[in-house]
Scaffold this motif. Sequence first.
Motif, short mmCIF file in Angstrom:
data_model
loop_
_atom_site.label_atom_id
_atom_site.label_comp_id
_atom_site.label_asym_id
_atom_site.label_seq_id
_atom_site.Cartn_x
_atom_site.Cartn_y
_atom_site.Cartn_z
N ARG A 142 0.84 -1.21 0.00
CA ARG A 142 0.00 0.00 0.00
C ARG A 142 0.88 1.26 0.00
O ARG A 142 0.56 2.23 -0.67
CB ARG A 142 -0.96 0.00 1.18
N ALA A 147 2.20 1.72 -3.44
CA ALA A 147 1.13 2.19 -4.34
C ALA A 147 0.96 3.71 -4.17
O ALA A 147 0.82 4.45 -5.16
CB ALA A 147 -0.17 1.46 -4.05
N THR A 171 3.82 5.40 -5.81
CA THR A 171 3.68 5.33 -7.27
C THR A 171 2.74 6.42 -7.77
O THR A 171 3.01 7.09 -8.77
CB THR A 171 3.15 3.93 -7.68
N LEU A 201 -3.56 -2.85 -7.60
CA LEU A 201 -3.00 -1.84 -6.70
C LEU A 201 -2.06 -0.87 -7.42
O LEU A 201 -1.83 0.24 -6.96
CB LEU A 201 -2.24 -2.52 -5.56
N LEU A 202 -1.49 -1.34 -8.53
CA LEU A 202 -0.52 -0.51 -9.23
C LEU A 202 -0.94 -0.32 -10.69
O LEU A 202 -0.25 -0.75 -11.62
CB LEU A 202 0.87 -1.16 -9.19
#
Length: 380
Positions: A40, A43, A46, A69-70
């Motif tokens: 998390r 993410a 990112t 998630l990505l």
Amino acid sequence: MKRVMVLGSTGSIGRNTLDIIGRMPGEFRAAALSCRSRIREIAAQTAEFKPEAVAVNSIDYTAGDLRQLLPAVQFYSGEEGLLKMIEEVGADIVVNGISGARGLLPSFKTLECGMDLALANKETVVMAGSLITELARKRNQKLIPVDSEHAALFSLLESAAERGVAEVILTASGGAFRDFSTEQLQNVRVADALNHPNWQMGPKITVDSATMANKGLEVIEAHYLFSIAVDKIKVLIHPQSYVHAMIRTIEGSLYAQISKPDMRLPILNALSYPRLLGADFADLELGNRELSFLPVDYQKYPLLALAYEAAKTGSAHCVVYNAANEVAVEAFLKERISFLEIAAVVADTLNLDWYGSTATLEDILDIDQRARVETERFIK
Ligand SMILES: NC(=O)c1ccc[n+]([C@@H]2O[C@H](COP(=O)([O-])OP(=O)(O)OC[C@H]3O[C@@H](n4cnc5c(N)ncnc54)[C@H](OP(=O)(O)O)[C@@H]3O)[C@@H](O)[C@H]2O)c1
């Protein structure tokens, strides 16, 4: 604009590196990030830093989880995936902020792929000091230390090496238990060991600061990085952590590097090397400040004495020292052994017969694995 790959971006070094990238958008851009399992957090990084790729080294997530998630980023998984990302995505410089022996192969891959390496992962040099420095020299790649003491030595030696260096001095805060007696150390708990007075760091290195195994690893690191005889590397306790390292030249002068204890300074200097960029977070006003220095009590910190012995005995013993300490600290963090037993199991492991070749990475990884098995046996 330098493209920076941040390995271990969710850790203390990684987050400090991203802080600098965020402050200096005209100088640096995040090319790729990696973590083990804090998915998390990566993410969120990112979404903020928009890297081209992300590597996650955890078997707990499927490709489907990672895609969810990505989104909109190329991702790699597992240990092989991390090495592939280093090779395929590339960057101008790679910051290796992975903790422990898992940082070894990514360091080698970085240099093999022709990139400069800003190295926080001291285990790389402790385990394979001759191989990694030789690889950097052969490939003509920069190997820039990020550890604050070695970053300090790196710049001090650059300006004074030609003038004759008699010895180098690494400073140590003394960690969480600097003012404890050996008797008091018998009952300390994990939470006490994780309470470092000066630095915010990951759990492994924070425990290593309390035992001074961290300084032991740094003595070995300095020996290989700067080709300095072990006897010429001294350690002094300096509770304030303002002086990071000193060198003494042959006629007796001492030169010191002094700044606030903030890892962003050595990281910034590694990223911008050989330039210096303006920053405001490390300025230290010396007026009304005390700088004090004390000799090390080697009875209280046996892991530092063991590191000197390992460095003098040879590279296989340095690999064993690192592996045994990693396993012992993990066991302490899980409350399987006491604080004082960390040094005891490392000493027991080092006392076995460890003579063997360290000429290749396979040799080194073999010694590392065998040492881990033996340490676990002593812990049990
Ligand atoms: N912290 C400092 O101020 C400092 C100063 C000098 C040197 N160093 C050195 O820098 C290195 C990192 O220290 P740290 O304090 O930043 O550690 P940390 O806070 O524990 O962070 C470690 C990073 O490495 C990742 N990681 C851990 N195991 C991994 C594996 N098996 N495969 C891939 N990634 C893995 C972690 O991912 P997850 O978050 O997903 O677990 C995290 O991103 C260590 O070698 C340390 O000795 C640190």
